[in-house]
Scaffold this motif. Structure first.
Motif, short mmCIF file in Angstrom:
data_model
loop_
_atom_site.label_atom_id
_atom_site.label_comp_id
_atom_site.label_asym_id
_atom_site.label_seq_id
_atom_site.Cartn_x
_atom_site.Cartn_y
_atom_site.Cartn_z
N MET A 161 0.83 -1.21 0.00
CA MET A 161 0.00 0.00 0.00
C MET A 161 0.86 1.26 0.00
SD MET A 161 -3.08 -0.33 -0.56
CE MET A 161 -3.85 1.23 -0.30
N THR A 162 2.04 1.18 0.60
CA THR A 162 2.96 2.32 0.58
C THR A 162 3.35 2.65 -0.85
OG1 THR A 162 3.83 1.86 2.78
CG2 THR A 162 5.26 3.10 1.30
N VAL A 163 3.74 1.63 -1.59
CA VAL A 163 4.15 1.83 -2.99
C VAL A 163 2.95 2.27 -3.82
CG1 VAL A 163 5.05 0.67 -5.05
CG2 VAL A 163 6.09 0.23 -2.81
N TYR A 164 1.81 1.60 -3.63
CA TYR A 164 0.61 1.95 -4.41
C TYR A 164 0.17 3.38 -4.12
CZ TYR A 164 -4.17 2.19 -6.00
OH TYR A 164 -5.33 2.60 -6.62
N SER A 165 0.06 3.74 -2.83
CA SER A 165 -0.43 5.07 -2.50
C SER A 165 0.55 6.16 -2.94
CB SER A 165 -0.73 5.19 -1.00
OG SER A 165 0.46 5.08 -0.24
N GLY A 166 1.84 5.87 -2.85
CA GLY A 166 2.83 6.83 -3.32
C GLY A 166 2.74 7.04 -4.82
N THR A 167 2.60 5.95 -5.55
CA THR A 167 2.45 6.03 -7.01
C THR A 167 1.17 6.79 -7.37
OG1 THR A 167 3.63 3.94 -7.25
CG2 THR A 167 2.30 4.68 -9.13
N GLU A 168 0.08 6.44 -6.69
CA GLU A 168 -1.20 7.11 -6.94
C GLU A 168 -1.09 8.61 -6.67
OE1 GLU A 168 -5.71 6.12 -5.69
OE2 GLU A 168 -4.40 6.59 -3.99
N TYR A 169 -0.46 8.96 -5.58
CA TYR A 169 -0.30 10.36 -5.18
C TYR A 169 0.50 11.13 -6.23
CZ TYR A 169 0.25 14.22 -1.90
OH TYR A 169 0.20 15.45 -1.29
N ILE A 170 1.58 10.53 -6.67
CA ILE A 170 2.43 11.19 -7.67
C ILE A 170 1.68 11.35 -8.99
CG2 ILE A 170 4.49 10.85 -9.12
CD1 ILE A 170 5.80 9.63 -6.55
N LEU A 171 0.99 10.31 -9.43
CA LEU A 171 0.26 10.39 -10.70
C LEU A 171 -0.88 11.40 -10.64
CD1 LEU A 171 0.18 6.62 -11.77
CD2 LEU A 171 1.62 8.47 -12.70
N LYS A 172 -1.62 11.43 -9.53
CA LYS A 172 -2.73 12.37 -9.40
C LYS A 172 -2.26 13.82 -9.30
CE LYS A 172 -6.45 9.71 -7.30
NZ LYS A 172 -7.29 9.53 -6.10
N ASN A 173 -1.02 13.99 -8.85
CA ASN A 173 -0.52 15.34 -8.60
C ASN A 173 0.72 15.66 -9.42
OD1 ASN A 173 -2.40 16.12 -6.30
ND2 ASN A 173 -1.55 14.19 -5.57
N LYS A 174 0.81 15.07 -10.60
CA LYS A 174 2.01 15.26 -11.43
C LYS A 174 2.20 16.70 -11.86
CE LYS A 174 -0.44 13.42 -15.37
NZ LYS A 174 -0.77 12.16 -15.97
N SER A 175 1.16 17.51 -11.76
CA SER A 175 1.30 18.93 -12.10
C SER A 175 2.28 19.63 -11.16
CB SER A 175 -0.07 19.62 -12.04
OG SER A 175 -0.58 19.58 -10.72
N VAL A 176 2.53 19.06 -10.00
CA VAL A 176 3.49 19.63 -9.05
C VAL A 176 4.87 19.73 -9.69
CG1 VAL A 176 4.70 19.18 -6.87
CG2 VAL A 176 2.23 18.83 -7.02
N PHE A 177 5.19 18.78 -10.56
CA PHE A 177 6.51 18.75 -11.17
C PHE A 177 6.73 19.87 -12.18
CE2 PHE A 177 5.69 14.35 -9.84
CZ PHE A 177 6.74 14.21 -8.94
N SER A 178 5.66 20.56 -12.57
CA SER A 178 5.81 21.67 -13.51
C SER A 178 5.72 23.02 -12.78
CB SER A 178 4.74 21.59 -14.59
OG SER A 178 3.44 21.69 -14.04
N MET A 179 5.62 23.01 -11.46
CA MET A 179 5.54 24.26 -10.69
C MET A 179 6.90 24.91 -10.59
SD MET A 179 2.92 23.52 -7.59
CE MET A 179 1.20 23.83 -7.89
#
Length: 179
Positions: A161-179
């Protein structure tokens, strides 16, 4: 300071006592303290939502208190060989990555709420830790075997769940990487 925030602070204050008890070999007392501290996590959130006592302090400190409690236990358990070091590294890497993303978003005045998968991860970790604490408590071999099997199962489930939730979090919030 309202009651939910006091419970959160109490959870943080419980950590050094938990650590000392565990290091001294008082696993059953450490188990009881960990369970009590974990229950305050559930309780503070329910009280805050029910009585409209949600604060910025609580939003930041509640998940931090959980991490301090659980990861202190995991660190101690790596030392005793109950949790593999590589597993803790993966868990901490996820936490640091998400914390970094939250910091970037906060600098823009935004907040990203915790997702359900992250909450499930925390619950699985909070179940794994007390089970792991019981592994060293003297009891019959058959009971200890069942507890060890359950502890391992919950530890692995929390890692997944750590890996899954981390991946999910990053994918849902990938716009952070363009800030």
């Amino acid at each position: 300071m309202n009651l939910p925030n006091k419970l959160t602070v109490g959870r943080i204050i419980a950590v050094p006592f938990f650590v000392v008890l565990y290091m001294m070999g008082y696993n059953l007392i450490a188990f009881i303290l960990f369970i009590a501290a974990s229950l305050t996590d559930m309780l503070d959130g329910k009280i805050a939502r029910k009585h409209n006592l949600v604060t910025n302090f609580g939003k930041i400190m509640d998940p931090l208190a959980d991490k301090i409690l659980v990861y202190s236990a995991f660190c101690l358990m790596v030392d005793k060989g109950l949790v593999p070091g590589w597993m803790l590294i993966i868990i901490l890497a996820r936490e640091f990555a998400i914390a970094g993303m939250r910091t970037v978003v906060a600098s823009e005045g935004l907040v990203i709420a915790a997702g359900m998968s992250g909450k499930i991860k925390t619950v699985l970790q909070m179940i794994a830790v007390p089970l792991l604490l019981l592994v060293d408590v003297p009891m019959s071999y058959s009971v200890m075997s069942v507890i060890a099997m359950l502890a391992n199962g919950f530890l692995w489930a929390s890692l997944i769940m750590t890996v899954y939730s981390g991946t999910e979090y990053i994918l849902k919030n990938k716009s952070v990487f363009s800030m």
